[in-house]
Design an enzyme around this catalytic site. Structure first.
Site, PDB file in Angstrom:
ATOM      1  N   ARG A  97       0.935  -1.093  -0.275  1.00 53.28           N
ATOM      2  CA  ARG A  97       0.035   0.006  -0.017  1.00 53.28           C
ATOM      3  C   ARG A  97       0.996   1.170   0.048  1.00 53.28           C
ATOM      4  O   ARG A  97       0.513   2.307  -0.688  1.00 53.28           O
ATOM      5  CB  ARG A  97      -0.956  -0.060   1.064  1.00 53.28           C
ATOM      6  CG  ARG A  97      -2.071  -1.021   1.071  1.00 53.28           C
ATOM      7  CD  ARG A  97      -1.534  -2.378   1.093  1.00 53.28           C
ATOM      8  NE  ARG A  97      -1.004  -2.815   2.498  1.00 53.28           N
ATOM      9  CZ  ARG A  97      -0.260  -4.089   2.580  1.00 53.28           C
ATOM     10  NH1 ARG A  97      -0.216  -4.958   1.530  1.00 53.28           N
ATOM     11  NH2 ARG A  97       0.263  -4.232   3.756  1.00 53.28           N
ATOM     12  N   CYS A 154      -5.038  -2.146   8.862  1.00 49.31           N
ATOM     13  CA  CYS A 154      -3.751  -1.600   8.214  1.00 49.31           C
ATOM     14  C   CYS A 154      -4.076  -0.359   8.096  1.00 49.31           C
ATOM     15  O   CYS A 154      -5.052   0.104   7.314  1.00 49.31           O
ATOM     16  CB  CYS A 154      -3.315  -2.489   6.917  1.00 49.31           C
ATOM     17  SG  CYS A 154      -2.138  -1.897   5.717  1.00 49.31           S
ATOM     18  N   THR A 162      -2.283   2.200   6.489  1.00 50.28           N
ATOM     19  CA  THR A 162      -2.033   2.627   5.061  1.00 50.28           C
ATOM     20  C   THR A 162      -3.264   2.249   4.144  1.00 50.28           C
ATOM     21  O   THR A 162      -3.663   3.096   3.229  1.00 50.28           O
ATOM     22  CB  THR A 162      -0.959   2.010   4.713  1.00 50.28           C
ATOM     23  OG1 THR A 162       0.081   1.853   5.545  1.00 50.28           O
ATOM     24  CG2 THR A 162      -0.218   2.754   3.453  1.00 50.28           C
ATOM     25  N   THR A 185       3.683   4.509   8.097  1.00 51.76           N
ATOM     26  CA  THR A 185       4.513   4.300   6.909  1.00 51.76           C
ATOM     27  C   THR A 185       4.560   5.712   6.099  1.00 51.76           C
ATOM     28  O   THR A 185       3.602   6.536   6.297  1.00 51.76           O
ATOM     29  CB  THR A 185       3.634   3.395   5.821  1.00 51.76           C
ATOM     30  OG1 THR A 185       2.425   3.957   5.661  1.00 51.76           O
ATOM     31  CG2 THR A 185       3.581   2.138   6.620  1.00 51.76           C
ATOM     32  N   LYS A 207       7.526  -7.117   9.260  1.00 55.40           N
ATOM     33  CA  LYS A 207       6.866  -7.824   8.192  1.00 55.40           C
ATOM     34  C   LYS A 207       7.600  -8.792   7.762  1.00 55.40           C
ATOM     35  O   LYS A 207       7.056  -9.794   7.442  1.00 55.40           O
ATOM     36  CB  LYS A 207       6.557  -6.817   7.065  1.00 55.40           C
ATOM     37  CG  LYS A 207       5.365  -5.731   7.216  1.00 55.40           C
ATOM     38  CD  LYS A 207       5.061  -5.111   5.959  1.00 55.40           C
ATOM     39  CE  LYS A 207       4.042  -4.152   6.071  1.00 55.40           C
ATOM     40  NZ  LYS A 207       2.660  -4.614   6.474  1.00 55.40           N
ATOM     41  N   CYS A 220       0.643   2.617  12.539  1.00 55.52           N
ATOM     42  CA  CYS A 220       0.870   1.630  11.680  1.00 55.52           C
ATOM     43  C   CYS A 220       0.864   0.195  12.368  1.00 55.52           C
ATOM     44  O   CYS A 220       1.481  -0.029  13.521  1.00 55.52           O
ATOM     45  CB  CYS A 220       2.268   1.712  10.872  1.00 55.52           C
ATOM     46  SG  CYS A 220       2.932   0.081  10.188  1.00 55.52           S
TER      47      CYS A 220
END
Lengths: 239, 239
Positions: B54, B88, B90, B130, B169, B200
């Site tokens: 994203r 999420c 983003t 992010t 991640k 985030c």
């Protein structure tokens, strides 16, 4: 690296109970050797906690969960899932025929556990499970097929196990429940069990393996590992 | 006790990343005052980790994730979900219009966080997010509407934040990534932020709030709490 296009979508029939499903999903992520989001296994979780109690139904004292389970499996199939995982041992009294009916490949928590015990050369295994799982003899045939003798707690001990499972499901499990499970595990080990199987996904959440003199086997972990392998079409792991 | 029949099914558009979705699902279970499986909120999780990045897309350097997100939301709708949660931050650059298109009620992680900060009387909040979330100014309008000034790290600091997110991640986050996030959080606090928002879902997994002199706000926790309330049609919690 497995090409992404080859990953098969995994359906998780969860919610039985919710905390155990969270635990299983975490293990599924941990068991994937991924270095970015995009390399993880695609998964759909059907988390319907309203499924009637599986253990009560097996004891003839509750509603049949089959229609709920069939609906969940059908929804997972319609979403494009090909592989089915059910992080509830007791539900395995019902799901194999429903998975077959829906055309989903069930990775059975019972079968992966029996195979892992056999690969370890275990001859006797103690079961900490729901009374429904024990009465339905869900583990017996798979274990005996591998030459493994199953042990279970005596009746007062089994009451302790069920009380601990209920405490986890209600979010009020305390130190005493973990200790009660450990006491039953030690008793099974004293009777000759080379492994204690935490054969209820709630038992795993409350039992501290450090309090048990033999290894405690976590079927949810074994299921997660095998599901990742099957979804990625990987070769079987060497024992 | 809320009658079971009234619980609305919650769809979780997850997998971005998988570990953050596990974390959110755990919080959803924790935030439910349930004493048995059957009292939990029914939930379907669409966990497609193959959604293109994203943040990269928002920076004009990657594939548009919209078709993947639209598919997931559509599948959740078809499964009977009425409420949508997306753990999420983003992805909130994309999901509001897609949720509306599908007729799902989105509980926005951005809106619940801005409302919680406002209820706490916060006037300035630091964002650990992010680069995509910051460039798309996802939090800015909601915060400013509540009279809250958003702060973000400087450019070298933002590089540190992105490196920590990438480490989570990839499953290789270490102590140094947690410390880098804490250093940025402290810098935001020093500039006057009364709260640091872990905006985030991966930041939450690596940042230790004890290392930050102002409270760290966890939008995933706030989202879980509000989703349970909306799904059970309960009255808003008193601040």
């Amino acid at each position: 690296m497995i090409p992404l296009g080859r990953a098969r979508m995994v359906g998780v029939l969860g919610g039985m109970g919710p905390a155990a499903t969270v635990d299983f999903y975490g293990k599924l992520v941990e068991e994937t050797a991924a270095s970015s989001d995009q390399e993880h296994v695609p998964v759909v979780i059907w988390g319907d906690p309203r499924v009637p109690d599986r253990s009560m139904s097996l004891l003839g004292r509750g509603e049949d969960p089959t229609p709920h389970l069939r609906r969940g499996i059908g929804e997972l199939r319609r979403s494009g899932c090909e592989v089915l995982a059910v992080p509830c041992n007791t539900a395995h009294a019902f799901v194999p025929s429903l998975a077959e009916e829906a055309g989903l490949e069930l990775v059975s928590i019972v079968e992966v556990t029996a195979a892992a015990l056999a690969a370890d050369g275990v001859r006797a295994a103690g079961l900490l499970a729901t009374t429904g799982t024990l009465r339905a003899d869900l583990y017996g045939p798979a274990l005996r097929r591998h030459g493994i003798t199953p042990f279970e707690p005596d009746e007062p001990g089994q009451h302790e196990v069920m009380a601990a499972i209920a405490a986890v499901k209600s979010g009020r499990a305390g130190r005493e429940h973990g200790e009660a499970l450990a006491a039953q595990a030690r008793s099974l080990a004293a009777r000759g069990a080379g492994r204690v199987v935490a054969a209820c996904t709630e038992v795993v959440l409350a039992l501290d393996p450090a309090q048990v003199p033999v290894p405690v086997v976590d079927p949810a972990r074994l299921l997660a590992r095998e599901v990742v392998r099957v979804a990625l079409n990987a070769e079987p792991a060497r024992a």
